[in-house]
Design an enzyme around this catalytic site. Structure first.
Site, PDB file in Angstrom:
ATOM      1  N   ASP A 267      44.007  64.894  44.409  1.00  0.00           N
ATOM      2  CA  ASP A 267      44.195  65.852  45.507  1.00  0.00           C
ATOM      3  C   ASP A 267      45.465  66.673  45.232  1.00  0.00           C
ATOM      4  O   ASP A 267      46.536  66.114  45.016  1.00  0.00           O
ATOM      5  CB  ASP A 267      44.320  65.075  46.826  1.00  0.00           C
ATOM      6  CG  ASP A 267      44.316  65.987  48.038  1.00  0.00           C
ATOM      7  OD1 ASP A 267      43.561  65.713  48.969  1.00  0.00           O
ATOM      8  OD2 ASP A 267      45.084  66.966  48.056  1.00  0.00           O
TER       9      ASP A 267
ATOM     10  N   ASP B 145      40.379  71.542  46.232  1.00  0.00           N
ATOM     11  CA  ASP B 145      41.571  70.914  45.650  1.00  0.00           C
ATOM     12  C   ASP B 145      41.438  69.397  45.503  1.00  0.00           C
ATOM     13  O   ASP B 145      42.417  68.713  45.248  1.00  0.00           O
ATOM     14  CB  ASP B 145      42.815  71.245  46.488  1.00  0.00           C
ATOM     15  CG  ASP B 145      43.038  70.300  47.651  1.00  0.00           C
ATOM     16  OD1 ASP B 145      42.041  69.916  48.300  1.00  0.00           O
ATOM     17  OD2 ASP B 145      44.194  69.934  47.896  1.00  0.00           O
ATOM     18  N   GLU B 146      40.247  68.879  45.634  1.00  0.00           N
ATOM     19  CA  GLU B 146      40.118  67.439  45.798  1.00  0.00           C
ATOM     20  C   GLU B 146      38.807  66.958  45.182  1.00  0.00           C
ATOM     21  O   GLU B 146      37.770  67.578  45.379  1.00  0.00           O
ATOM     22  CB  GLU B 146      40.106  67.209  47.300  1.00  0.00           C
ATOM     23  CG  GLU B 146      40.178  65.840  47.787  1.00  0.00           C
ATOM     24  CD  GLU B 146      39.993  65.844  49.316  1.00  0.00           C
ATOM     25  OE1 GLU B 146      39.745  64.764  49.833  1.00  0.00           O
ATOM     26  OE2 GLU B 146      40.066  66.910  49.958  1.00  0.00           O
TER      27      GLU B 146
HETATM   28  P1  TTP Z   1      44.318  69.354  51.958  1.00  0.00           P
HETATM   29  O1  TTP Z   1      44.207  68.672  50.642  1.00  0.00           O
HETATM   30  O2  TTP Z   1      43.872  68.642  53.176  1.00  0.00           O
HETATM   31  O3  TTP Z   1      45.821  69.770  52.216  1.00  0.00           O
HETATM   32  P2  TTP Z   1      46.907  70.329  51.228  1.00  0.00           P
HETATM   33  O4  TTP Z   1      46.451  70.303  49.808  1.00  0.00           O
HETATM   34  O5  TTP Z   1      47.332  71.684  51.711  1.00  0.00           O
HETATM   35  O6  TTP Z   1      48.118  69.356  51.449  1.00  0.00           O
HETATM   36  P3  TTP Z   1      48.280  67.835  50.942  1.00  0.00           P
HETATM   37  O7  TTP Z   1      49.471  67.863  50.030  1.00  0.00           O
HETATM   38  O8  TTP Z   1      48.527  67.050  52.169  1.00  0.00           O
HETATM   39  O9  TTP Z   1      47.003  67.479  50.244  1.00  0.00           O
HETATM   40  O10 TTP Z   1      43.538  70.718  51.920  1.00  0.00           O
HETATM   41  C1  TTP Z   1      43.431  71.508  50.744  1.00  0.00           C
HETATM   42  C2  TTP Z   1      43.423  72.990  51.090  1.00  0.00           C
HETATM   43  O11 TTP Z   1      42.340  73.290  51.958  1.00  0.00           O
HETATM   44  C3  TTP Z   1      44.667  73.443  51.793  1.00  0.00           C
HETATM   45  O12 TTP Z   1      45.691  73.816  50.896  1.00  0.00           O
HETATM   46  C4  TTP Z   1      44.170  74.600  52.615  1.00  0.00           C
HETATM   47  C5  TTP Z   1      42.730  74.277  52.897  1.00  0.00           C
HETATM   48  N1  TTP Z   1      42.578  73.803  54.284  1.00  0.00           N
HETATM   49  C6  TTP Z   1      42.228  74.710  55.280  1.00  0.00           C
HETATM   50  O13 TTP Z   1      42.026  75.894  55.004  1.00  0.00           O
HETATM   51  N2  TTP Z   1      42.135  74.262  56.579  1.00  0.00           N
HETATM   52  C7  TTP Z   1      42.357  72.959  56.928  1.00  0.00           C
HETATM   53  O14 TTP Z   1      42.265  72.589  58.110  1.00  0.00           O
HETATM   54  C8  TTP Z   1      42.704  72.026  55.887  1.00  0.00           C
HETATM   55  C9  TTP Z   1      42.977  70.581  56.220  1.00  0.00           C
HETATM   56  C10 TTP Z   1      42.807  72.492  54.600  1.00  0.00           C
HETATM   57 MG    MG Z   2      45.523  68.603  48.980  1.00  0.00          MG
END
Ligand code: TTP
Ligand code: MG
Length: 358
Positions: free
Chosen positions: A8, A103-104
């Site tokens: 992630d 991203d995951e």
């Molecule tokens: P996440 O992996 O949930 O969050 P993140 O990568 O920003 O932060 P973390 O370090 O905690 O993993 O989500 C990945 C991307 O998806 C995030 O950068 C933006 C998008 N996203 C949205 O557009 N809306 C949302 O509600 C969420 C949770 C994520």
């Molecule tokens: Mg993330």
């Protein structure tokens, strides 16, 4: 026992913005709609998280929590490009990839013999390659089952990883708050708390029939997860439409000759990948891609049912006609795969021919 890695990216969209606009670094930023348009925040960086800013929050509210918050508009195409880059890294380690979002992804590396078969070392190598190739950090969780790998990837964020060994599962789930289990949202968590259930240990001690009565199918899942059980296999969710290799050059190159010199190693790696993950698929086209110094890219393709070295050189030549004096920063070759075209399911269809004799 499976070996699952969940990768992630760290504050993904925000990290991309800070990479491309270094003046944003060190300041609280959020990617998302402007507050005057009733926008919401997609994500924010860690500086902003200190103020309580979170994904899916109204931008106006986020600005109340953090008045200095810089709102940056999203650039979806760039995030998609990075997503493809990280996907390419995953593909070096396994074909069993299940993306959950841009991203995951879950990776099943049970059969992978990289890094002497060590999933921990593979996770480390994957994160290092992602950083080297995108300038962005990722975190990883390593576990024998999917949901624990996902939970674990959060535990040493940012830029860290966490391993749950098979013999640690019982210990790990005992204190695990139920809200951490994927699928348990705020509403379910509240219902569980109302029953006095907060951790997996609480679920283990609770009468199963009551859980099933109250939560139905999800109750059954909950009972399993609370014991650390998750029998879901990695499901690569889409049939691959192409296999490709690309390389970002250490320095921009300018001439056709320089480009031609890069092609053989790309084709060799392409051959390896086709053999590994599309051996029984029918090739239907070849593609050459160039990315120029201004980040614009062009692709040229031609029908083909094999990997022809000569055709790649011809396509390269055609693509170079679009160069217009720009330096070339990336070169890629790929083959398109006919859909639903498992060669062995079509009588009389030849498997892809590999002409690698250059
Ligand atoms: P996440 O992996 O949930 O969050 P993140 O990568 O920003 O932060 P973390 O370090 O905690 O993993 O989500 C990945 C991307 O998806 C995030 O950068 C933006 C998008 N996203 C949205 O557009 N809306 C949302 O509600 C969420 C949770 C994520
Ligand atoms: Mg993330």
């Amino acid at each position: 026992m499976q070996k699952i890695i969940h990768v992630d990216m760290d504050c993904f969209y925000a990290a991309v913005e800070m990479r491309d606009f270094p003046e944003l670094q060190g300041k609280p930023i959020a990617v998302g709609g402007r507050s005057d348009r009733r926008g919401v925040i997609s994500t924010c960086n860690y500086e902003a998280r200190k103020f309580g800013v979170r994904s899916a929050m109204a931008s106006g509210y986020a600005l109340k929590l953090c008045p200095d918050l810089i709102l940056v508009p999203g650039r979806m195409q760039v995030y998609k490009d990075v997503s493809r880059q990280i996907r390419a890294v995953f593909e070096r380690y396994t074909d069993l990839i299940e993306p959950l979002s841009l991203d995951e992804a879950y990776l099943d590396v049970t059969e992978s013999d990289h890094c002497q078969g060590s999933a921990t070392l593979m996770a480390k190598a994957i994160r290092e390659e992602i950083f080297a190739e995108t300038g962005l950090t990722a975190s990883a969780g390593i576990a024998p089952v999917k949901f624990l790998a996902k939970i674990a990837s959060d535990l040493n964020k940012p830029n860290g990883q966490y391993l749950v060994r098979p013999d640690q599962i019982d210990e790990f789930v005992k204190t695990l708050p139920l809200i951490k289990i994927p699928g348990v949202g705020k509403v379910t968590a509240k219902k569980l708390t109302d029953l006095g259930l907060n951790t997996c240990a609480d679920i283990q001690a609770y009468p199963q029939n009551k859980l099933l009565e109250r939560f139905g199918k999800f109750g059954a899942i909950l009972i399993e997860r609370a014991k650390g059980i998750d029998n879901r296999a990695i499901s690569p969710n889409r049939e691959r439409k192409s296999v490709g290799v690309e390389t970002t050059l250490a320095k921009d190159i300018h001439t056709l000759e320089q480009c031609r010199a890069v092609i053989p190693q790309l084709i060799q790696e392409l051959g390896v990948r086709v053999n590994r993950s599309a051996k029984d698929r029918v090739i239907h086209k070849q593609v050459v891609k160039l990315k120029f110094e201004d980040f614009k890219q062009t692709t040229i393709e031609h029908r083909s049912d094999e990997i022809s070295v000569n055709l790649f050189y011809q396509l390269l030549e055609q693509a170079m006609e679009r160069q217009h004096d720009r330096g070339i920063r990336l070169l890629g070759v790929s083959v398109g795969l006919a859909s639903d075209s498992r060669a062995d399911s079509h009588e009389g269809t030849e498997p892809p021919q590999m002409d690698l004799g250059f």
